[in-house]
Design a protein around this motif. Structure first.
Motif, PDB file in Angstrom:
ATOM      1  N   HIS A 111       0.801  -1.598  -0.034  1.00 52.59           N
ATOM      2  CA  HIS A 111      -0.019  -0.440  -0.244  1.00 52.59           C
ATOM      3  C   HIS A 111       0.931   1.627   0.120  1.00 52.59           C
ATOM      4  CE1 HIS A 111      -3.063  -2.642   0.035  1.00 52.59           C
ATOM      5  NE2 HIS A 111      -4.416  -1.483   0.884  1.00 52.59           N
ATOM      6  N   ILE A 133       1.212  -6.122  -5.001  1.00 52.66           N
ATOM      7  CA  ILE A 133      -0.953  -6.033  -5.063  1.00 52.66           C
ATOM      8  C   ILE A 133      -0.910  -7.136  -4.579  1.00 52.66           C
ATOM      9  CG2 ILE A 133      -2.559  -4.550  -4.766  1.00 52.66           C
ATOM     10  CD1 ILE A 133      -1.531  -3.489  -7.497  1.00 52.66           C
ATOM     11  N   HIS A 150      -3.446  -8.719  -3.700  1.00 53.26           N
ATOM     12  CA  HIS A 150      -4.196  -9.372  -4.653  1.00 53.26           C
ATOM     13  C   HIS A 150      -4.333  -9.780  -6.019  1.00 53.26           C
ATOM     14  CE1 HIS A 150      -6.789  -8.074  -1.248  1.00 53.26           C
ATOM     15  NE2 HIS A 150      -6.922  -6.509  -1.493  1.00 53.26           N
ATOM     16  N   ASP A 154      -8.103  -6.328   3.135  1.00 51.65           N
ATOM     17  CA  ASP A 154      -8.770  -5.296   2.065  1.00 51.65           C
ATOM     18  C   ASP A 154      -9.742  -5.043   1.850  1.00 51.65           C
ATOM     19  OD1 ASP A 154      -6.188  -2.928   0.309  1.00 51.65           O
ATOM     20  OD2 ASP A 154      -8.045  -4.825  -0.834  1.00 51.65           O
ATOM     21  N   HIS A 208     -10.666  -5.411  -0.879  1.00 51.61           N
ATOM     22  CA  HIS A 208     -10.221  -5.780  -2.862  1.00 51.61           C
ATOM     23  C   HIS A 208      -9.905  -7.337  -2.584  1.00 51.61           C
ATOM     24  CE1 HIS A 208     -11.291  -1.475  -3.043  1.00 51.61           C
ATOM     25  NE2 HIS A 208     -11.742  -2.119  -3.937  1.00 51.61           N
ATOM     26  N   SER A 244      -3.145  -1.092 -10.274  1.00 54.44           N
ATOM     27  CA  SER A 244      -4.459  -1.033  -9.264  1.00 54.44           C
ATOM     28  C   SER A 244      -3.858  -2.635  -9.494  1.00 54.44           C
ATOM     29  CB  SER A 244      -5.737  -0.233  -9.239  1.00 54.44           C
ATOM     30  OG  SER A 244      -6.010  -0.138 -10.448  1.00 54.44           O
ATOM     31  N   CYS A 245      -4.846  -2.872  -8.308  1.00 58.07           N
ATOM     32  CA  CYS A 245      -5.532  -4.899  -8.177  1.00 58.07           C
ATOM     33  C   CYS A 245      -6.556  -4.646  -8.919  1.00 58.07           C
ATOM     34  CB  CYS A 245      -5.826  -5.052  -6.412  1.00 58.07           C
ATOM     35  SG  CYS A 245      -7.566  -3.999  -5.880  1.00 58.07           S
ATOM     36  N   CYS A 261       0.585  -0.448  -4.895  1.00 56.44           N
ATOM     37  CA  CYS A 261      -0.907   0.068  -4.577  1.00 56.44           C
ATOM     38  C   CYS A 261      -0.881   1.963  -5.758  1.00 56.44           C
ATOM     39  CB  CYS A 261      -0.970   0.798  -4.044  1.00 56.44           C
ATOM     40  SG  CYS A 261      -1.575  -0.872  -2.938  1.00 56.44           S
ATOM     41  N   CYS A 312      -3.377   4.579  -6.703  1.00 61.53           N
ATOM     42  CA  CYS A 312      -4.782   3.823  -6.844  1.00 61.53           C
ATOM     43  C   CYS A 312      -5.702   4.732  -5.690  1.00 61.53           C
ATOM     44  CB  CYS A 312      -4.735   2.858  -6.305  1.00 61.53           C
ATOM     45  SG  CYS A 312      -7.004   2.220  -5.627  1.00 61.53           S
ATOM     46  N   LEU A 313      -4.373   4.766  -3.938  1.00 57.67           N
ATOM     47  CA  LEU A 313      -4.722   5.061  -3.152  1.00 57.67           C
ATOM     48  C   LEU A 313      -3.916   5.775  -2.801  1.00 57.67           C
ATOM     49  CD1 LEU A 313      -4.654   3.694   0.365  1.00 57.67           C
ATOM     50  CD2 LEU A 313      -3.326   3.389  -1.807  1.00 57.67           C
ATOM     51  N   ASN A 356      -9.963   1.602  -8.257  1.00 59.76           N
ATOM     52  CA  ASN A 356     -11.440   1.008  -8.429  1.00 59.76           C
ATOM     53  C   ASN A 356     -12.771   2.599  -7.595  1.00 59.76           C
ATOM     54  OD1 ASN A 356     -10.324   1.499  -6.084  1.00 59.76           O
ATOM     55  ND2 ASN A 356      -9.867  -1.320  -6.325  1.00 59.76           N
ATOM     56  N   ARG A 383      -9.728  10.567  -2.540  1.00 58.91           N
ATOM     57  CA  ARG A 383      -9.027   9.231  -2.797  1.00 58.91           C
ATOM     58  C   ARG A 383      -7.451  10.116  -3.622  1.00 58.91           C
ATOM     59  NH1 ARG A 383      -8.905   3.666  -1.273  1.00 58.91           N
ATOM     60  NH2 ARG A 383      -7.963   2.493  -1.863  1.00 58.91           N
TER      61      ARG A 383
HETATM   62  S1  SF4 Z   1      -7.890  -1.202  -4.341  1.00 54.53           S
HETATM   63 FE1  SF4 Z   1      -6.065   0.060  -4.534  1.00 54.53          FE
HETATM   64  S2  SF4 Z   1      -4.984  -0.093  -2.286  1.00 54.53           S
HETATM   65 FE2  SF4 Z   1      -6.873  -1.508  -2.297  1.00 54.53          FE
HETATM   66  S3  SF4 Z   1      -5.453  -2.531  -2.502  1.00 54.53           S
HETATM   67 FE3  SF4 Z   1      -5.766  -2.326  -4.519  1.00 54.53          FE
HETATM   68  S4  SF4 Z   1      -4.473  -1.331  -5.565  1.00 54.53           S
HETATM   69 FE4  SF4 Z   1      -3.819  -1.703  -3.374  1.00 54.53          FE
END
Ligand code: SF4
Lengths: 474, 201
Positions: A64, A110, A112, A131, A133, A348-349, A409, A412-413, A431, A437
């Motif tokens: 992250h 990441i 995921h 998390d 996701h 991102s994931c 990540c 993404c965040l 996402n 964000r």
């Molecule tokens: S949503 Fe974004 S911050 Fe969360 S695991 Fe996926 S890539 Fe990382």
């Protein structure tokens, strides 16, 4: 035996205990851990003299807030508090003996993306992670959901989770997708239809011909955003594509065990007459390339539409839309494809896998990022990155003017330095388009990798079909 | 975990739908390795202006609500990420009860693990409570978990539902992990069985 859904089957296979009021103890097959939501959980274990019950089923990877710039091996690139979290994970993984992919490992990425890649995620499993996701892993027909830190501690200590069963929801995407329409457009369109609370209380199973036609990567994209529709988890029944993806992965079963696993996996589908509490059906042909215009993932429209007016909505959504438009700096009636952007983030994931990079590169080949824009690609894992280098995608990105980053990540965040400045507008493949964000005051439009690539070329939100070659469209 | 039995306090109205976890506690505050200290950053981007000073228009900055212990909000409260920092920040600010028409699933769970009582109620009833909360600091609401009742400042009583196991844990301040560890034998035997039928796991 009464007919069951896929969710029912996985649930039943993991039920340890059921109390009279329906509170259940569910066994957890895989627990994925990252640096941001776990330190307090490990601390809790230490304070109570508890251990990790099943370290061999627990996998940790920092993702992250690690920097994704090429100089990240130099610890100085991390802020003090990020470094403390990553070091805490290093130490916790070592102290408790869990599988670990440190920042220096090519397999890092990441969480995921790493789980499926390494064969930790398999059909019929229960998978949890601190998390939201985690739903991504549902693409394998695994029951996967996000948990909070107290639950992370609970799973570490007991390898179980206290749960109540959700209801069953079926989302069927029939037929075929039109050219230029991708898994991301499916999942955004579903949320646009059902709203961000439409799945609350449900586990969604995605099915139908359009879903079957997706690759494993595409299916992960679809399930990834189940949480954005409010669902506890998203699932897709495993099939030959799933088995082919899993086979030979480092932690997938081999030999006789593979055969035994396959025999069970093949029973993992919803029975013909299974009961559904809610059904949503969308024709694949009706799905267009979409973008979000507001600050909720449900604010979705085809790229050919215009910015809506608050009065187009009802109830609490009128105020919410007003607030969104103000935050996003948009005027009702503006055609979406006239909205100019400053930044493009591919990663991102949701969309940081090899297929996503291929789709973006196909649009970028022989083209350039519009002058003055910032564009970056952040591969979802070190292995995705290596494969993209090998396939020549990295060169296409670099030649087009994209930054080619290390895995994480990232924007993404925006916990690491990759952030939007106030008022900056971004075409993102991630996402969430919530306020702030991607950085305080930053404005996010969600879309597919191909759409993001198209936006990079033109400097505005763009219908990717305008840039697709005759051949590709036909 | 601190027990939750009966709470009488000021309720703050936050009449917004889809209040997400990024609003509740923005990510720059997730870098802590502790559970405490997040209260000052609760609703950070709405609560403070870009120069860092307080936004006088934000409800929790108004004198009447600075010590609110109850929050009344719009639909789909707590949507977004799984970050438990959201309930930690709410708790650290001093809020022990959140009332809304609906909650996002993970957030809802996380509340109970931290001694916060989330109460979903039909929109009409939330509207009544929202109006009551808007009256300011003299309008103290009572939330009685044992009786499962909310009493407004005018004495109107609104019953609510709560899962019996969660109610039991909240009333007694029980730690989930301790409870589950008592079922160790059941977990052992499940593991032994699964080890036979699904050895590849
Ligand atoms: S949503 Fe974004 S911050 Fe969360 S695991 Fe996926 S890539 Fe990382």
């Amino acid at each position: 035996m009464s007919p069951k859904t896929l969710y029912d089957k996985i649930w039943d296979a993991h039920l340890v205990d059921e109390a009279e009021d329906g509170t259940c103890l569910l066994y957890i097959d895989r627990h994925l851990v990252h640096e941001v939501t776990s330190p307090q959980a490990f601390e809790g274990l230490r304070m109570n003299n508890r251990t990790v019950r099943a370290p061999d089923k627990t996998i940790a990877v920092p993702d992250h807030n690690v920097p994704t710039t090429l100089d990240r091996a130099d610890a100085a690139t991390m802020t003090e508090d990020s470094r403390i979290q990553v070091e805490a994970l290093d130490r916790n993984a070592k102290d408790f003996g869990i599988h670990y992919y440190p920042v220096s490992d090519v397999r890092q990425g990441i969480v995921h993306i790493v789980g499926p890649e390494q064969g930790w995620t398999l059909p019929g499993m229960t998978v949890v992670c601190g998390d939201s996701h985690t739903a991504t892993h549902g693409a394998f027909g695994a029951l996967a959901h996000g948990i909070g830190t107290s639950e992370v501690e609970h799973v570490l200590a007991t390898q179980t989770l206290i749960q109540k069963k959700s209801k069953n929801m079926k989302v069927e995407i029939t037929g075929q997708l039109a050219p230029g329409v991708t898994a991301k457009d499916i999942t955004l369109s579903v949320i646009g239809r059902t709203g961000t609370a439409g799945g609350t209380g449900y586990v969604i199973e995605y099915c139908g011909e359009a879903i079957r036609s997706l690759s494993m990567e595409g299916r992960m994209t679809v399930c990834n955003m189940a949480i954005e529709g409010g669902a506890r988890a998203g699932l897709i029944a495993p099939d030959e594509k799933t088995f082919a993806y899993c086979m030979g992965r480092p932690h997938a079963p081999k030999g006789a065990q593979w055969e035994a696993a396959m025999a069970w996996w093949k029973t993992l589908f919803s029975d013909e007459d299974a009961h559904w509490d809610k059904v949503v059906t969308i024709r694949g042909e009706d799905i267009a390339p979409v973008v979000t215009w507001g600050t909720s993932p449900e604010d979705v429209l085809p790229i050919t539409a215009s910015v809506p007016a608050p009065e187009d909505f009802k109830d609490g959504k009128v105020d919410a839309a007003k607030r969104s438009l103000e935050y996003m700096g948009l005027k009702a009636g503006t055609p979406l494809d006239q909205i100019e952007i400053d930044t493009v983030f591919i990663g991102s994931c949701t969309n940081g896998r090899i297929e996503d990079l291929r789709a973006a590169a196909a649009i970028l080949k022989g083209r350039k990022v519009k002058d003055g824009m910032r564009a970056m690609v952040v591969p979802g894992s070190g292995l995705v990155r290596a494969q993209a280098e090998e396939e020549g995608l990295a060169d296409i990105f670099r030649e087009a003017g994209f930054e080619w980053r290390l895995a994480g990540c990232s924007m993404c965040l925006a916990m690491n330095p990759d952030q939007l400045a106030p008022g900056e507008r971004c075409a993102a493949t991630s996402n969430r388009n919530f306020e702030g964000r991607q950085g305080r005051g930053g404005r996010t439009h969600l879309m597919s990798p191909a759409m993001a690539a198209a936006a990079a070329v033109t400097g505005r939100l763009t219908d990717v079909r305008e840039l697709m070659s005759e051949e590709a469209v036909g | 975990m601190e027990k939750f039995e009966k709470l009488t306090g000021v309720a703050a109205p936050l009449d917004m739908i889809n209040v997400d976890t990024d609003m509740i506690i923005p990510k720059q505050f997730l870098k802590t390795i502790k559970r405490s200290g997040l209260g000052v950053n609760l609703f950070d981007e709405m609560r403070y202006l870009s120069d860092g000073s307080e936004n006088p228009d934000f409800v929790l900055n108004k004198p009447a609500y600075r010590n609110a212990e109850i929050l009344v909000a719009g639909d789909n409260f707590g949507c977004g990420s799984s970050r438990e920092h959201a309930p930690w920040a709410i708790l650290d600010f001093g809020i022990r009860c959140v009332i809304a028409p609906s909650f996002a699933d993970i957030f809802f769970n996380n509340c109970f693990k931290n001694g916060i009582l989330p109460i979903p109620l039909p929109q009409e009833q939330v509207d009544i409570l929202m109006k009551d909360a808007e009256k300011g600091e003299n309008a103290r609401m009572t939330v009685d978990l044992e009786k499962q009742e909310i009493t407004t400042s005018d004495g109107e009583v609104i019953p609510f539902e709560v899962d019996s196991f969660r109610k039991h844990c909240l009333l007694n301040g029980l730690d989930d992990i301790g409870l589950t560890l008592e079922k160790g034998a059941a977990i052992d035997s499940f593991e032994a069985g699964a080890g036979q039928s699904r050895p590849w796991v």
